[in-house]
Design a protein around this motif. Sequence first.
Motif, PDB file in Angstrom:
ATOM      1  N   ILE A  27       0.832  -1.201   0.000  1.00 40.93           N
ATOM      2  CA  ILE A  27       0.000   0.000   0.000  1.00 40.93           C
ATOM      3  C   ILE A  27       0.867   1.252   0.000  1.00 40.93           C
ATOM      4  N   LYS A  28       1.937   1.217   0.767  1.00 41.47           N
ATOM      5  CA  LYS A  28       2.861   2.363   0.814  1.00 41.47           C
ATOM      6  C   LYS A  28       3.450   2.629  -0.571  1.00 41.47           C
ATOM      7  N   GLU A  29       3.816   1.572  -1.269  1.00 40.84           N
ATOM      8  CA  GLU A  29       4.388   1.712  -2.615  1.00 40.84           C
ATOM      9  C   GLU A  29       3.349   2.251  -3.594  1.00 40.84           C
ATOM     10  N   VAL A  30       2.118   1.790  -3.476  1.00 37.22           N
ATOM     11  CA  VAL A  30       1.042   2.285  -4.343  1.00 37.22           C
ATOM     12  C   VAL A  30       0.853   3.790  -4.141  1.00 37.22           C
ATOM     13  N   PHE A  31       0.881   4.242  -2.881  1.00 41.35           N
ATOM     14  CA  PHE A  31       0.742   5.672  -2.626  1.00 41.35           C
ATOM     15  C   PHE A  31       1.908   6.470  -3.204  1.00 41.35           C
ATOM     16  N   LYS A  32       3.114   5.903  -3.173  1.00 37.98           N
ATOM     17  CA  LYS A  32       4.257   6.581  -3.787  1.00 37.98           C
ATOM     18  C   LYS A  32       4.038   6.740  -5.291  1.00 37.98           C
ATOM     19  N   ILE A  33       3.543   5.676  -5.920  1.00 43.46           N
ATOM     20  CA  ILE A  33       3.296   5.708  -7.369  1.00 43.46           C
ATOM     21  C   ILE A  33       2.214   6.726  -7.695  1.00 43.46           C
ATOM     22  N   ILE A  34       1.140   6.739  -6.894  1.00 44.68           N
ATOM     23  CA  ILE A  34       0.049   7.688  -7.121  1.00 44.68           C
ATOM     24  C   ILE A  34       0.552   9.118  -6.991  1.00 44.68           C
ATOM     25  N   LYS A  35       1.363   9.373  -5.981  1.00 44.31           N
ATOM     26  CA  LYS A  35       1.899  10.723  -5.777  1.00 44.31           C
ATOM     27  C   LYS A  35       2.763  11.145  -6.964  1.00 44.31           C
ATOM     28  N   SER A  36       3.580  10.223  -7.463  1.00 48.14           N
ATOM     29  CA  SER A  36       4.430  10.510  -8.615  1.00 48.14           C
ATOM     30  C   SER A  36       3.585  10.793  -9.856  1.00 48.14           C
TER      31      SER A  36
END
Length: 74
Positions: A27-36
């Motif tokens: 989930i943390k990685e998904v949020f990083k991708i979304i932010k990018s």
Amino acid sequence: MQDQRIEKIAFVVINITKVLLVIYLGIKEVFKIIKSLQKDLDAEFDISRKWASQNYSILKKRLAERKIAGVMEN
């Protein structure tokens, strides 16, 4: 007998902890991708907004020119 039961409970707890950790990191990685992606898309939308604004100004100017030309013809 009691030791085996404690080992099984510990094994289950450790596996649940591992699964929860993997879910959290995913989930943390998904949020990083979304932010990018949001950062990249904001730049693209800004370009599109400028383009649309310029085209709207041109259209507005041409309509005003046609309106003036139509008034002059009458």
